[in-house]
Design a protein around this motif. Sequence first.
Motif, short mmCIF file in Angstrom:
data_model
loop_
_atom_site.label_atom_id
_atom_site.label_comp_id
_atom_site.label_asym_id
_atom_site.label_seq_id
_atom_site.Cartn_x
_atom_site.Cartn_y
_atom_site.Cartn_z
N GLN A 1 53.19 -24.35 36.97
CA GLN A 1 53.41 -23.05 38.38
C GLN A 1 52.15 -22.27 37.40
O GLN A 1 52.83 -21.97 36.07
CB GLN A 1 54.65 -22.44 38.04
N GLN A 2 51.43 -22.37 37.99
CA GLN A 2 50.15 -21.42 37.43
C GLN A 2 49.59 -20.38 39.04
O GLN A 2 49.71 -20.50 39.77
CB GLN A 2 49.18 -22.32 37.66
N THR A 3 49.89 -19.01 38.33
CA THR A 3 49.30 -17.99 38.77
C THR A 3 48.35 -17.18 38.49
O THR A 3 47.78 -17.83 37.50
CB THR A 3 50.34 -16.65 38.83
N PRO A 4 47.71 -16.71 39.54
CA PRO A 4 46.37 -15.89 39.11
C PRO A 4 46.46 -15.38 37.64
O PRO A 4 46.83 -14.18 37.43
CB PRO A 4 46.17 -14.65 40.21
N GLY A 5 45.66 -15.26 37.21
CA GLY A 5 45.16 -15.25 35.67
C GLY A 5 46.10 -15.48 34.92
O GLY A 5 45.86 -14.90 33.08
N GLN A 6 47.15 -16.49 35.01
CA GLN A 6 48.20 -16.78 34.26
C GLN A 6 47.85 -18.40 34.08
O GLN A 6 46.89 -19.41 33.83
CB GLN A 6 49.19 -16.58 34.91
N GLY A 7 48.02 -19.00 32.74
CA GLY A 7 48.25 -19.90 31.58
C GLY A 7 49.30 -20.90 32.82
O GLY A 7 49.74 -19.95 33.46
N LEU A 8 49.57 -22.45 32.05
CA LEU A 8 50.09 -23.43 32.99
C LEU A 8 51.57 -22.37 32.76
O LEU A 8 51.57 -22.89 31.19
CB LEU A 8 49.71 -24.43 33.06
N GLN A 9 52.77 -22.92 33.20
CA GLN A 9 53.67 -22.37 33.19
C GLN A 9 54.42 -24.00 33.43
O GLN A 9 54.46 -24.11 34.29
CB GLN A 9 54.11 -21.31 33.69
N PHE A 10 55.11 -24.31 32.26
CA PHE A 10 55.71 -25.77 32.35
C PHE A 10 56.82 -25.27 33.07
O PHE A 10 57.84 -24.79 32.65
CB PHE A 10 56.06 -26.90 30.49
N LEU A 11 57.19 -26.44 33.81
CA LEU A 11 58.54 -25.94 35.25
C LEU A 11 59.72 -27.43 34.82
O LEU A 11 60.50 -27.19 33.91
CB LEU A 11 58.59 -26.41 36.20
N THR B 1 64.94 -39.36 34.67
CA THR B 1 65.23 -38.69 33.95
C THR B 1 64.85 -37.63 33.40
O THR B 1 63.63 -37.78 33.42
CB THR B 1 66.39 -39.23 32.33
N GLN B 2 65.27 -36.53 33.63
CA GLN B 2 64.31 -34.98 32.92
C GLN B 2 64.46 -34.94 31.61
O GLN B 2 65.99 -35.63 30.90
CB GLN B 2 65.82 -33.39 33.84
N ARG B 3 63.38 -35.88 31.12
CA ARG B 3 63.42 -34.59 29.97
C ARG B 3 62.55 -33.71 29.15
O ARG B 3 63.37 -33.95 27.89
CB ARG B 3 62.33 -35.94 29.14
N ASN B 4 61.99 -33.13 29.54
CA ASN B 4 62.01 -31.76 29.88
C ASN B 4 62.14 -30.56 29.99
O ASN B 4 61.83 -30.43 31.12
CB ASN B 4 60.83 -31.28 28.54
N LYS B 5 62.67 -29.19 30.24
CA LYS B 5 62.63 -28.04 30.90
C LYS B 5 61.45 -26.84 30.22
O LYS B 5 62.39 -26.59 29.02
CB LYS B 5 64.04 -28.21 31.01
N GLY B 6 61.24 -26.18 31.35
CA GLY B 6 61.05 -25.16 30.75
C GLY B 6 61.54 -23.64 31.31
O GLY B 6 63.20 -23.80 31.30
N ASN B 7 61.38 -22.20 30.90
CA ASN B 7 62.41 -21.33 31.40
C ASN B 7 62.09 -20.72 32.76
O ASN B 7 61.48 -19.84 32.79
CB ASN B 7 62.25 -20.58 30.36
N PHE B 8 62.91 -22.08 33.44
CA PHE B 8 62.87 -20.93 34.75
C PHE B 8 64.12 -21.06 35.20
O PHE B 8 64.70 -21.54 34.85
CB PHE B 8 61.66 -22.17 35.48
N PRO B 9 64.33 -20.56 36.53
CA PRO B 9 65.69 -20.06 36.62
C PRO B 9 65.82 -21.56 37.55
O PRO B 9 65.36 -21.96 37.87
CB PRO B 9 65.73 -19.12 37.70
N GLY B 10 67.18 -21.27 37.72
CA GLY B 10 68.02 -22.21 38.12
C GLY B 10 67.41 -23.00 39.95
O GLY B 10 67.49 -23.57 40.24
N ARG B 11 66.78 -21.83 40.17
CA ARG B 11 66.32 -21.59 41.85
C ARG B 11 65.46 -23.10 41.24
O ARG B 11 65.25 -23.34 42.77
CB ARG B 11 65.54 -20.73 41.64
N PHE B 12 64.48 -23.22 40.74
CA PHE B 12 63.24 -24.50 40.75
C PHE B 12 64.33 -25.54 40.49
O PHE B 12 64.71 -26.20 38.89
CB PHE B 12 62.78 -24.65 39.69
N SER B 13 64.23 -26.48 41.15
CA SER B 13 64.41 -27.97 40.48
C SER B 13 63.90 -29.30 41.09
O SER B 13 62.96 -29.35 41.48
CB SER B 13 66.52 -28.37 41.50
N GLY B 14 64.50 -30.51 40.01
CA GLY B 14 63.30 -31.28 40.83
C GLY B 14 63.98 -32.27 40.81
O GLY B 14 65.28 -32.50 40.06
N ARG B 15 63.02 -33.95 41.04
CA ARG B 15 63.65 -34.77 40.81
C ARG B 15 63.10 -36.24 40.87
O ARG B 15 62.07 -35.66 41.17
CB ARG B 15 65.14 -35.64 41.57
N GLN B 16 63.35 -37.15 40.44
CA GLN B 16 61.90 -38.43 39.91
C GLN B 16 62.92 -39.67 40.74
O GLN B 16 64.30 -39.51 40.79
CB GLN B 16 61.38 -38.65 39.19
#
Lengths: 112, 114
Positions: free
Chosen positions: B36-46, B53-68
């Motif tokens: 995730q990148q917001t104006p003026g912010q660096g890239l935040q890893f999700l 398989t999910q190998r790494n996870k950033g510090n985002f709330p559970g509202r954010f999810s993914g799959r492969q």
Amino acid sequence: KNQVEQSPQSLIILEGKNCTLQCNYTVSPFSNLRWYKQDTGRGPVSLTIMTFSENTKSNGRYTATLDADTKQSSLHITASQLSDSASYICVVSARSNYQLIWGAGTKLIIKP
Amino acid sequence: KAGVTQTPRYLIKTRGQQVTLSCSPISGHRSVSWYQQTPGQGLQFLFEYFSETQRNKGNFPGRFSGRQFSNSRSEMNVSTLELGDSALYLCASSLGSEVGSPLHFGNGTRLTVT
């Protein structure tokens, strides 16, 4: 805590001039260090990747250096062009868990 | 070789809705990560996925999810959208090896929450 700090936050230089961007990190155990260029509204593009044993790497007019002892890296841009205007991001990879630690970037503006 | 493709390019949603973003990696790449990148912010890893398989996870709330999926394509879902979720969402793919494997980014999906 694993951190990557970049300086300066922003930089304005005249076209044709050289510049150097700095990156300090505290990531451990260290795996590799990367520099990316990001144009506004686009995804970052890889410039260089350096491992522990490499202390200099060039990509055209871009030259990155790495001092693993002091945990510092620099990106030197030679003979800047208007197209070099972008954000430059330093990223360090931790060997333990594939994690990438991203710096906040340096916003570079080249003026004609 | 086709690059990383993200769809849609732009998206406008209302607070409280949910959204799904899609990413097609470069052929042969097994790792897909989201930022995730917001104006003026660096890239935040999700999060990062490797071989489904999910190998790494950033510090985002559970509202954010993914799959492969088995073909390495990935989706990211955000539920109960908040105004602060407005951002450029970037997907990157790589071969997945630890050393010397650069990330290849798509041009992102710009999400606006109103």
